[in-house]
Every structure is written in C-alpha cells, then in structure tokens.
Design an enzyme around this catalytic site. Sequence first.
Site, PDB file in Angstrom:
ATOM      1  N   GLY A   1       6.921 116.903 -56.436  1.00 54.45           N
ATOM      2  CA  GLY A   1       7.473 116.951 -55.076  1.00 54.45           C
ATOM      3  C   GLY A   1       7.298 118.291 -54.382  1.00 54.45           C
TER       4      GLY A   1
ATOM      5  N   ARG B   1      -3.188 114.716 -65.611  1.00 50.96           N
ATOM      6  CA  ARG B   1      -2.104 115.454 -64.969  1.00 50.96           C
ATOM      7  C   ARG B   1      -0.804 115.336 -65.766  1.00 50.96           C
ATOM      8  NH1 ARG B   1      -3.015 116.599 -59.166  1.00 50.96           N
ATOM      9  NH2 ARG B   1      -5.269 116.637 -59.026  1.00 50.96           N
TER      10      ARG B   1
ATOM     11  N   ARG C   1       2.348 107.595 -55.595  1.00 50.94           N
ATOM     12  CA  ARG C   1       1.634 108.323 -54.541  1.00 50.94           C
ATOM     13  C   ARG C   1       0.249 107.705 -54.313  1.00 50.94           C
ATOM     14  NH1 ARG C   1       0.803 114.716 -55.231  1.00 50.94           N
ATOM     15  NH2 ARG C   1      -0.912 114.028 -56.565  1.00 50.94           N
TER      16      ARG C   1
ATOM     17  N   ARG D   1      -8.379 114.257 -50.603  1.00 49.58           N
ATOM     18  CA  ARG D   1      -7.770 112.921 -50.645  1.00 49.58           C
ATOM     19  C   ARG D   1      -7.857 112.341 -49.234  1.00 49.58           C
ATOM     20  NH1 ARG D   1      -2.612 115.507 -53.554  1.00 49.58           N
ATOM     21  NH2 ARG D   1      -3.444 115.628 -55.666  1.00 49.58           N
TER      22      ARG D   1
END
Length: 393
Positions: free
Chosen positions: A149, A281, A270, A177
């Site tokens: 976040g 990740r 997400r 992205r």
Amino acid sequence: MGEDTAFIVNDLQNQIGFENGFSSKFKGCKTTTTIGDKTYVIGGGNDESTLSVEVRIFYQATGNWVTPIVLGSKPNACKGLSAISLNDDRILIVKKGRTPDDCILFLEVDTWFVREQKKTQGTEVVAWSKGVMGDAEKPVVISGPSGVGKGTLISMLMKEFPSMFGFSVSHTTRAPRGMEKDGVHYHFTEQSIMDKEIKDGKFVEYASVHGNLYGTSIEAVEVVTDAGKRCILDIDVQGARSVRASSLEAILIFICPPSMKELETRLRSRGTETEEQILKRLRNAEVEMEQGKLSGIFDHILYNDNLDDCYESLKKLLGIDGAATATQISAHPGIDLPADHSVSKMDNKIIINCGTPELEKAPESLIVLDVSSLKGGAPGRTRGLDVYAIDSF
Ligand SMILES: Nc1nc2c(ncn2[C@@H]2O[C@H](COP(=O)(O)OP(=O)(O)O)[C@@H](O)[C@H]2O)c(=O)[nH]1
Ligand SMILES: Nc1ncnc2c1ncn2[C@@H]1O[C@H](COP(=O)(O)OP(=O)(O)O)[C@@H](O)[C@H]1O
C-alpha cells in the site's frame, strides 16, 4: 577570529596563467579558491543566456590542470562570482541573483558524497549544491513489500497536501503498467542508458529489485525541492539503506502488511503482475519484511491494516495531523545580490558587501550569511543557511 578574504582572480591568472585550463570563451569572469595544493578555478562566460559556470582544478605541486566530472545542476554563467572555502570540503560561491538558492551555491569538493563518487569514477569529481535557507523539511522515504500500500498512501498524501509534498520520480528498467505514465510514475528507461547514468554519478541511490533496476536521480529530488516541496521517495529496502548512509537526512518509514496472506490478496487483486511476478514479489517480501523490521535502517514502522488508520498514523509521524501544522514550506525571502560585491569570512559568518565602490558616499549594504549550522550536502542541496541583511551603516 579568522579572516579569509576571497581570492583576487587576476593575481592567480598572472601567477599560473590559468587560461590554459579554460577555452577562450570563458575569458569573462572567473574566481578561484585554493584548498591544500589544489586551486579551483570557477568561471563562466559573458553570455549569461547560454553558458554555465565551469570548473577546472590546478595542481600546484605538479603544475597540471584537471577538468573534473561535475555533478548536480550547473549554475548559469553570470558576471559577479566570488568564492570562499568552507571547512576544506566545499566552496561557497556567491553570485548575482535574487533568492538564496539562486545566488548562494556550494561546490562540494571533498564531502562524503563527492568522496564516494571519486572512488567510483577514479577521477576528480565536484558537485554543485544549492543553498537552502533554514531547516527545510526532511525528505520522506517510504519502503515496504510490493502490494503493501505504499503507492496508495503516497497518493493520499499528495492529494490532500498537493502544495506540500512532491513525489521523487524514479528511473526504472521495468515495463510500464497499463495506467502508468512516463515521467509521472517512473522515468521508464533501458538498462544500458541507466548503467551509463549511474556511472556518470547521476543517482542518489539505485538497486536491482524483482529483477529490474530502479534508482533515484539527483535531479528527481532537486525538481521537488526546487518547487519548495517536501520530497517523498518510494524505494526498496536496499535503496533505503543507501539513503540512510548518505547525507540526504531523510525520515525512513517501513510499511508492513497485517499478514503475508493479506499481502498476497492485495497483490493479486491489484491485477498488475503476472503469476510469475507475483510469486517472485511474495518471495522477496519475506526478506524485505525481515530487513525492514530488524535492520535498524528505518526510523518508523507502520502497519497498513485499515487504510484510513494507517494514513492517519503516517500524517502524525510527519507532523501534519492537525490543520494548524499543515502549512506549506515557506518560500525563500529575496535578497537581490548585485554582480558588484565583495566577500569575506569571519568565523562562521560570510560578509557580502554590496556597496558600490565607485560612489564613495553611497551607503554600504551588507548581507550576512551564517554558515554555522550547515546540514550535510544533501545531493543538490545544502541546508541550514541563515541569511540576513544589514541595510546601511
Ligand atoms: N532502490 C529503489 N527502489 C525503488 C525505486 N523506485 C521504486 N523502487 C522500489 O521498487 C519496488 C518495485 O516497485 P514497482 O515495480 O513499482 O512495484 P510495487 O512495489 O508493486 O509498487 C518497490 O519496492 C519500490 O519501492 C528507486 O528509485 N530506488
Ligand atoms: N489498507 C489496505 N487495505 C486493503 N487494500 C489496500 C490497503 N492499502 C492498499 N490496498 C490495495 O492494495 C493494492 C496494492 O497497493 P499499492 O499501493 O499498489 O501497493 P505498493 O505500492 O506498496 O505496491 C492496491 O490495489 C490498493 O488499493
């Protein structure tokens, strides 16, 4: 009380003929200062619109000239330039201008940052740094695993306090992205270009994260501070470690997820990474969490469970939880320094005499620059200046 008057350029010019170190276009105005056996010749041309101030170093022992690698934003050439050495690690340059960050500059010649760059480059390096009045608010580093976040919290801060905070736009070799814009979210670049820019000393820090290169350029931080805003950096734990060891004097905050399961949920929801990238990740998150919590790099750890609660805690840490404290960093007062001035040093005070020598009866106007509380050479910035004027005497 020690006194150290600024060099008279012509004396050195006669002694060592420093035209050898400059092309003829730099004939206009130069100033020099000597530290140890090195004489720094700092000068610019007469055409103020096109040229920047250049630097050459004269080694007195060998009689050689060196053109150093010059980091930071070079100031524009101008007619009135004076130089005076401070603590042998930086040279204060005073030039014609209207605001402190325009007319008071530092040429770092042996600060921590410059010494590190000399090691990497294997040659002489100097770095320009602008003088900043008082204790401008420290930059804020936000770190934490992917999906925790960080970006969301930073966006909230920038939305609520648009004139107070500015985001340091990093460089990265990863692909954009869907919604990401070049120059806004990142400067998207190629590995070979970024490698060269790192070698040229353009980065405050850089790291390889999740298989891509990320880095904060000196310029990215300067752009934000030039706008009078407090800089926010979203960087990984390795980058935070570099910042901690640098003279950037940032507040470092690590954001933790309530659980690894929740982190995975956020990352998946997400929807910006492939399955392979998500797994990478999440694996990296374990290490980052350990380093974030235990390494002693971070000043504060925040848990981002309920978003609003975490945001309130973040504002509290930054001293902006009450409306009364939510003010923008004040703009610099103007000081209007003329080209025609002289500079001398007394203890920790630099006295700039702005009188007009030709007019004998003209009242002298002094600007006093207190350099007793200089804070580091944050790349591109030297904080802690106190400037005041004594109108006439
Ligand atoms: N060291 C360093 N890390 C960065 C920089 N910019 C971003 N990062 C970190 O790189 C990691 C990956 O960022 P990104 O690809 O945007 O993915 P995200 O973490 O999922 O938002 C995050 O931990 C960022 O904090 C930078 O300039 N330097
Ligand atoms: N406290 C929270 N609770 C639930 N979802 C959150 C919370 N904080 C952020 N998110 C969501 O988690 C996802 C990852 O957040 P993001 O800010 O992109 O993380 P980071 O920048 O750390 O990678 C986003 O979809 C965001 O809306």
